[in-house]
Design a protein around this motif. Structure first.
Motif, mmCIF file in Angstrom:
data_model
loop_
_atom_site.group_PDB
_atom_site.id
_atom_site.type_symbol
_atom_site.label_atom_id
_atom_site.label_comp_id
_atom_site.label_asym_id
_atom_site.label_seq_id
_atom_site.Cartn_x
_atom_site.Cartn_y
_atom_site.Cartn_z
ATOM 1 N N CYS A 437 0.833 -1.200 0.000
ATOM 2 C CA CYS A 437 0.000 0.000 0.000
ATOM 3 C C CYS A 437 0.870 1.254 0.000
ATOM 4 C CB CYS A 437 -0.930 0.002 1.209
ATOM 5 S SG CYS A 437 -2.263 -1.221 1.149
ATOM 6 N N ARG A 438 1.916 1.251 0.788
ATOM 7 C CA ARG A 438 2.797 2.428 0.844
ATOM 8 C C ARG A 438 3.583 2.582 -0.447
ATOM 9 N NH1 ARG A 438 3.132 5.220 5.327
ATOM 10 N NH2 ARG A 438 2.013 4.428 7.154
ATOM 11 N N ARG A 439 3.976 1.463 -1.044
ATOM 12 C CA ARG A 439 4.664 1.564 -2.327
ATOM 13 C C ARG A 439 3.730 2.099 -3.403
ATOM 14 N NH1 ARG A 439 7.531 -3.164 -0.491
ATOM 15 N NH2 ARG A 439 5.906 -4.531 -1.300
ATOM 16 N N GLY A 440 2.472 1.664 -3.359
ATOM 17 C CA GLY A 440 1.492 2.180 -4.313
ATOM 18 C C GLY A 440 1.262 3.664 -4.123
ATOM 19 N N ALA A 441 1.176 4.120 -2.858
ATOM 20 C CA ALA A 441 1.005 5.543 -2.584
ATOM 21 C C ALA A 441 2.213 6.336 -3.070
ATOM 22 C CB ALA A 441 0.776 5.760 -1.090
ATOM 23 N N SER A 442 3.413 5.808 -2.836
ATOM 24 C CA SER A 442 4.629 6.498 -3.276
ATOM 25 C C SER A 442 4.692 6.577 -4.788
ATOM 26 C CB SER A 442 5.867 5.776 -2.737
ATOM 27 O OG SER A 442 5.905 5.822 -1.335
ATOM 28 N N TYR A 443 4.301 5.485 -5.463
ATOM 29 C CA TYR A 443 4.294 5.523 -6.929
ATOM 30 C C TYR A 443 3.327 6.586 -7.447
ATOM 31 C CZ TYR A 443 3.177 4.395 -11.721
ATOM 32 O OH TYR A 443 2.938 4.500 -13.072
ATOM 33 N N LEU A 444 2.134 6.628 -6.847
ATOM 34 C CA LEU A 444 1.139 7.602 -7.285
ATOM 35 C C LEU A 444 1.633 9.026 -7.038
ATOM 36 C CD1 LEU A 444 -1.663 7.822 -8.509
ATOM 37 C CD2 LEU A 444 -2.636 7.675 -6.211
ATOM 38 N N ARG A 445 2.254 9.237 -5.905
ATOM 39 C CA ARG A 445 2.785 10.572 -5.605
ATOM 40 C C ARG A 445 3.866 10.965 -6.618
ATOM 41 N NH1 ARG A 445 6.600 12.530 -0.526
ATOM 42 N NH2 ARG A 445 6.632 14.724 -1.131
ATOM 43 N N ASN A 446 4.793 10.056 -6.907
ATOM 44 C CA ASN A 446 5.857 10.362 -7.862
ATOM 45 C C ASN A 446 5.304 10.609 -9.259
ATOM 46 O OD1 ASN A 446 7.909 10.154 -5.960
ATOM 47 N ND2 ASN A 446 8.167 7.955 -6.292
ATOM 48 N N LEU A 447 4.282 9.855 -9.625
ATOM 49 C CA LEU A 447 3.654 10.072 -10.929
ATOM 50 C C LEU A 447 3.060 11.470 -11.012
ATOM 51 C CD1 LEU A 447 2.651 9.024 -13.674
ATOM 52 C CD2 LEU A 447 0.657 8.073 -12.487
ATOM 53 N N MET A 448 2.360 11.895 -9.965
ATOM 54 C CA MET A 448 1.772 13.231 -9.940
ATOM 55 C C MET A 448 2.853 14.301 -10.006
ATOM 56 S SD MET A 448 -1.234 12.659 -7.091
ATOM 57 C CE MET A 448 -2.797 11.910 -7.520
ATOM 58 N N LYS A 449 3.948 14.057 -9.290
ATOM 59 C CA LYS A 449 5.051 15.018 -9.305
ATOM 60 C C LYS A 449 5.641 15.136 -10.707
ATOM 61 C CE LYS A 449 7.784 14.755 -5.823
ATOM 62 N NZ LYS A 449 8.840 14.290 -4.879
ATOM 63 N N ASN A 450 5.818 13.999 -11.372
ATOM 64 C CA ASN A 450 6.378 14.013 -12.723
ATOM 65 C C ASN A 450 5.460 14.690 -13.730
ATOM 66 O OD1 ASN A 450 8.657 12.646 -11.837
ATOM 67 N ND2 ASN A 450 7.823 10.626 -12.341
ATOM 68 N N LEU A 451 4.164 14.692 -13.430
ATOM 69 C CA LEU A 451 3.212 15.329 -14.326
ATOM 70 C C LEU A 451 3.022 16.816 -13.998
ATOM 71 C CD1 LEU A 451 0.533 12.497 -14.618
ATOM 72 C CD2 LEU A 451 2.198 13.199 -16.343
ATOM 73 N N GLY A 452 3.734 17.321 -12.992
ATOM 74 C CA GLY A 452 3.750 18.753 -12.744
ATOM 75 C C GLY A 452 3.107 19.224 -11.469
ATOM 76 N N ALA A 453 2.800 18.327 -10.552
ATOM 77 C CA ALA A 453 2.095 18.719 -9.329
ATOM 78 C C ALA A 453 3.060 18.900 -8.162
ATOM 79 C CB ALA A 453 1.045 17.675 -8.968
ATOM 80 N N GLU A 454 2.631 19.702 -7.173
ATOM 81 C CA GLU A 454 3.269 19.734 -5.865
ATOM 82 C C GLU A 454 2.585 18.676 -5.010
ATOM 83 O OE1 GLU A 454 2.777 23.653 -4.377
ATOM 84 O OE2 GLU A 454 4.108 24.586 -5.866
ATOM 85 N N THR A 455 3.365 17.813 -4.390
ATOM 86 C CA THR A 455 2.765 16.646 -3.731
ATOM 87 C C THR A 455 3.245 16.477 -2.298
ATOM 88 O OG1 THR A 455 4.497 15.123 -4.430
ATOM 89 C CG2 THR A 455 2.691 15.473 -5.969
ATOM 90 N N GLU A 456 2.418 15.785 -1.515
ATOM 91 C CA GLU A 456 2.767 15.369 -0.162
ATOM 92 C C GLU A 456 2.036 14.070 0.148
ATOM 93 O OE1 GLU A 456 2.729 17.947 3.192
ATOM 94 O OE2 GLU A 456 2.956 19.764 1.965
ATOM 95 N N LEU A 457 2.546 13.356 1.141
ATOM 96 C CA LEU A 457 1.827 12.225 1.698
ATOM 97 C C LEU A 457 1.337 12.615 3.089
ATOM 98 C CD1 LEU A 457 3.974 9.067 0.767
ATOM 99 C CD2 LEU A 457 1.865 9.865 -0.298
#
Length: 929
Positions: A437-457
């Protein structure tokens, strides 16, 4: 370790031998020494299988147009799929023999199919109707190849009887009509109609519909338009070409390959009826020429025994022979500067312009019979068909480099991201999956970051799964200082999924691997809710890439929704200063009512989940030794309590339970009428309008109580008096009911019922989780924009006049009476499975199914999306509305047959792509409305 393949040289030409000794399913790498004469370089990573179309018969012919995939099958079917969504668009039994070749006219308007029934059929690609049926006056056997010259309006065919024949379609109405009995369907078959030992033949029974059942005009080839013995073997393949003339004109030529190992170049006469002149012969060996592909003036010939001959048609010289296989080369294709080949051993290979093998892999279990290469939506694909009945779409983009085409984020990237996200076993209900679950959350966060977003968990209490937060900040290159920023939109979703252990092997694929089959994507979470989340994410990414985002878009993607959104509210309140103000809330976490009509959800029931436990001070006892009426049995008490909660027709008997339920309004009743009328028009088997409407009302706007399971202590035998008895139940709430009020009422009712039992046991009531009901305003701005986007993307039309005609004219009092669950007659309920058309994986769509689908599409084109409520619950939606003082709207992305929470969960590609487009329009327009 890379395996070196043998190299060989042939007098006067350079050749290398790449034989196929690898085991099925392996990918072999080849060493390279970098210099001239060195071994070719081959990638060890095979192309990814982007999608698979499963058919029940072998695929013998393939053709790809700008928007469609055409295939011919062993049993004579002609199949047409969408190149975008891979949905089956058309299916007809086109021939009485195997379809051996397909050819598309230059303008894309005519499709030609040849087959083992000695017939060439000509089809209209827009209507899929047959225009002409062309056949020879001779018994030609199988028609292996067909081509069409648009300039000469002439069809050329190559046959099993070694002949090449042609028909000039411009003369079709000037020639005398053919003899009806000369059609191949009426002739004796060479084998099946031969005389038996008794000297009597038993002919096949004629088709009840006759040879002209498919319609169109019968055309018989003139005997003068036949060249007998064009090859001394079957005419397996043909091509049309230009650019080989040294003069000023550039006439077309016909190239044929035969079972005699010869390639022949036939000039076409432009001043006659498409006749062919004396050929030029290209000969090398006796191996049959089974396939051909042309790249400019370079001709590639795939032969039996595994060789590929390379001819320079300018000089008529053989410039190279590649020993590609230890099997027959059955198909060749050219594209993107590569030569693609498929063989009878199931292996696919492609070569670069220096004839170096770049890759090889097992594409099918047995024979690769047909192939094609093309590009669509920014992705380069190689399509293969085999005798396993499968059409495989391979992503070859990594091997094909193109200049940048601008900031366009392709659907291929969306699918690849979804494939990765599905691979994480984000099961929130199982502690053992917490790392995933944490790896999935980290992947989703990194994907959003790569697409141009500011992200946090955002961390959650109790070390629950984190919430992925992302903000795409407004930036529009067309802005100036006077342009105001629009309102902020919050998108809510979840990345956690229901467990999919598949212990009984009821999944047809690995639940945590994404598989594209017959226009659908299969995998746990693909519909609930990973696919819709990524559709919304990539919609924003499209806008950001073009620097046209005029308002902040915020994402809150939690990891505990399937477990009651544990810790969600606390985490959001704790981080509210980071999230900031929100003006609109959007989510996409449900499904349509059926498989055809888009919907908008404006209401959800709430839920209370409770556990009732009755406990005795005595241990588990034996009923024969200790059982008597003096014993207060825990299970008896529990059953009595449960019986006290509902009445004879299922109504909840908790005092005051129905007191605050709002009456039905006229506009709401009209919506139920529209839904029921529309669904019954599509599927009359659903019953009558009133019964269907009542079923929806009971599921959506009336509360209910369900007992899920009863458990008791002691060993599993029939003679135990259990010390402990437990029941799990849920109560579904509707607007004006609150979780706090209903909990108190339930506790009071159970306590009173337990007191009336005068039992020596103890009663305990635990509330596990709850969610408030939600009712949106279907007339507000966000629903209006969603409706406009759905109408435009799904090609619907809003027809308010038709809606009003369907409205029932009963008074408000009658409407209120009709919603009273206690007074309504017992009706057979309609369930989600009833409304779904199903489509079990991997479904083989029949002609009847396609007819129903076309009928459904016709009805879709006359209406706007259905406004629905749902019986399920999403804990976060009402909380977010209250916390941010912002209205919410719910866009269902999936179909009723998506099997969310069940085996073989899936999402239609068309729904995924169209949802992305809808989100894009809403994110662009909503902030300024």
């Amino acid at each position: 370790m890379a395996q070196l393949l043998p190299t060989s040289f042939v007098d006067g030409e350079r050749s290398y031998d790449n034989t196929d000794n690898d085991a099925p399913g392996t990918d072999i790498g080849v060493g390279v020494n970098g210099g001239g004469g060195g071994l070719p370089s081959m990638r060890t990573q095979k192309p990814s299988l982007f999608h698979k179309i499963q058919n029940h018969k072998s695929i013998l012919a393939l053709l790809i147009s700008d928007s469609k995939i055409y295939a011919g099958t062993q049993n004579g079917d002609l199949l047409v799929w969408s190149l975008v969504t891979f949905e089956l668009l058309f299916n007809v039994h086109a021939h009485r023999g195997s379809v051996l070749c397909l050819y598309l006219s230059g303008d894309g308007k005519l499709l030609f199919s040849s087959a083992g029934d000695a017939i060439v059929n000509v089809w209209c690609t827009s209507t899929h109707s047959r225009l002409y049926s062309i056949y020879s006056s001779y018994d030609v056997g199988d028609v292996f190849s067909v081509v069409y010259s648009s300039e000469l309006q002439t069809v050329y065919l190559g046959a099993q009887n070694t002949s090449i024949q042609w028909y000039d379609l411009s003369q079709k109405d000037l020639r005398p009509p053919p003899n009806p009995t000369s059609h191949p369907s009426y002739r004796n078959h060479r084998f099946f109609d031969s005389k038996g030992p008794t000297g009597i033949s038993t002919p096949r029974p004629p088709s009840p519909s006759g040879p002209c059942a498919l319609g169109g005009q019968d055309l018989e080839i003139d005997k003068e338009h036949i060249i007998q013995y064009a090859h001394y073997g079957y005419v397996y393949c043909m091509l049309l070409a230009r650019g080989l003339s040294s003069g000023g004109n550039d006439p077309e030529i016909l190239i044929s390959g035969g079972g005699d190992g010869t390639v022949k170049i036939w000039p076409l006469q432009t001043n006659g009826d498409g006749a062919i002149a004396k050929p030029i012969c290209l000969e090398r060996g006796d191996e049959s020429v089974l396939s051909m592909a042309l790249d400019g003036t370079v001709l590639y010939c795939g032969k039996s025994e595994g060789e590929v001959d390379v001819w320079d048609l300018d000089t008529r010289q053989l410039i190279r022979t590649v020993k590609a296989y230890d099997a027959d080369v059955l198909t060749l294709a050219v594209g993107h500067g590569f030569i693609f080949s498929g063989a009878s051993n199931g292996l696919a290979k492609f070569f670069n312009s220096r004839y170096e093998i770049m890759n090889r892999w097992r594409a099918h279990e047995h024979l690769i019979l047909a192939s094609s290469v093309t590009s669509y939506h920014g992705m380069d694909i190689y399509v293969t068909g085999g005798n396993d009945g499968c059409i495989a779409i391979w992503d070859i983009s990594d091997s094909v480099k193109h200049p940048s085409k601008g900031p366009i984020i392709s659907n291929e990237q969306l699918i690849l991201s979804l494939e990765k996200l599905v691979s994480y076993r984000t099961v929130s209900s199982r502690p053992e999956y917490a790392p995933d679950c944490r790896r999935g959350a980290s992947y989703l966060r990194n994907l959003m970051k790569n697409l141009g977003a500011e992200t946090e968990l955002f961390s959650t209490e109790g070390n629950r799964n984190p919430i992925v937060f992302a903000r795409f900040k407004a930036w529009n290159k067309a802005w100036n200082n006077k342009c105001p920023r629009g309102k902020t939109v919050l998108f809510y979703g979840h990345y956690d999924v229901i467990a999919a252990d598949d212990k009984e092997q009821t999944w047809n694929t690995n639940p945590f691997e994404l598989h594209g089959i017959n226009g659908y994507l299969y995998g746990r979470g693909v519909s609930d809710n990973k696919g819709p989340v990524l559709a919304a994410l990539y919609a924003v990414a499209d806008i950001v890439a073009r620097e046209q985002l005029s308002s902040d878009i915020v994402f809150l993607i939690e990891g505990e929704e399937e477990s009651g959104s544990r810790g969600f509210q606390t985490a959001i309140r704790k981080n509210k200063h980071i999230i900031g103000d929100v003006d609109w809330i959007l989510l996409a976490n449900s499904y349509w009512l059926n498989d055809d009509i888009p919907c908008l959800t404006y209401g959800l029931r709430g839920v209370i989940r409770a556990t009732i436990e009755v406990t005795s001070e005595r241990p588990d006892l034996h009923s024969g030794v200790d059982g008597s009426q003096l014993i207060s049995e825990a299970l008896k008490d529990l059953i009595a309590l449960l019986a006290a909660l509902t009445g004879s027709v299922g109504e909840v008997t908790v005092p005051g339970f129905y007191d605050n339920i709002p009456p039905m309004t006229k506009s709401e009743h009209e919506r139920y009428q529209v839904i029921s009328e529309t669904l019954i028009r599509q599927n009359p088997e659903l019953g009558d309008v009133r019964a269907l409407a009542e079923s929806f009302k009971a599921r959506w706007r009336e509360p209910s109580l369900t007992i899920h399971r009863v458990k008791n202590s002691g060993p599993p035998n029939s003679s135990v008096i259990s010390r402990v008895a437990t029941a799990d139940l849920s109560i579904r709430l509707v607007p004006n009911q609150t979780t706090m009020t209903v909990q108190k009422a339930l506790q009071t009712a159970l306590a009173k019922a337990f007191d009336d039992l005068d039992s020596a046991n103890q009663l305990t009531i635990n509330f596990d989780n709850q969610a408030e009901p939600w009712l949106g305003d279907p007339n507000n701005q966000i629903f209006r924009i969603l409706e406009e986007a759905i109408v435009e993307v799904w090609k619907l039309t809003s027809d308010k006049k038709r809606q009003s005609v369907l409205a029932n004219k009963r008074s408000a009092k009658e409407l209120r009476d009709n919603t009273n669950g206690l007074k309504s007659p017992r009706l057979s309920p309609v369930t989600s499975s009833t409304l779904s058309k199903g489509g079990a994986y991997p479904s083989q769509v029949t002609a009847k199914t396609l007819e129903n689908r076309q009928s459904s599409q016709e009805s879709i084109s006359t209406q706007k999306p259905l406004y629905i409520r749902e019986g399920g619950s999403i804990p976060a939606i009402r909380f977010l509305e209250q916390e941010f003082s912002a209205p919410a709207a719910h866009l269902p992305c999936g179909q009723a047959s998506d099997s969310a929470h069940l085996d073989n969960e899936r999402l239609r590609l068309l729904n995924l792509y169209n949802s992305r487009e809808i989100f894009k329009r809403v994110f662009q327009e909503l902030p300024f409305r």
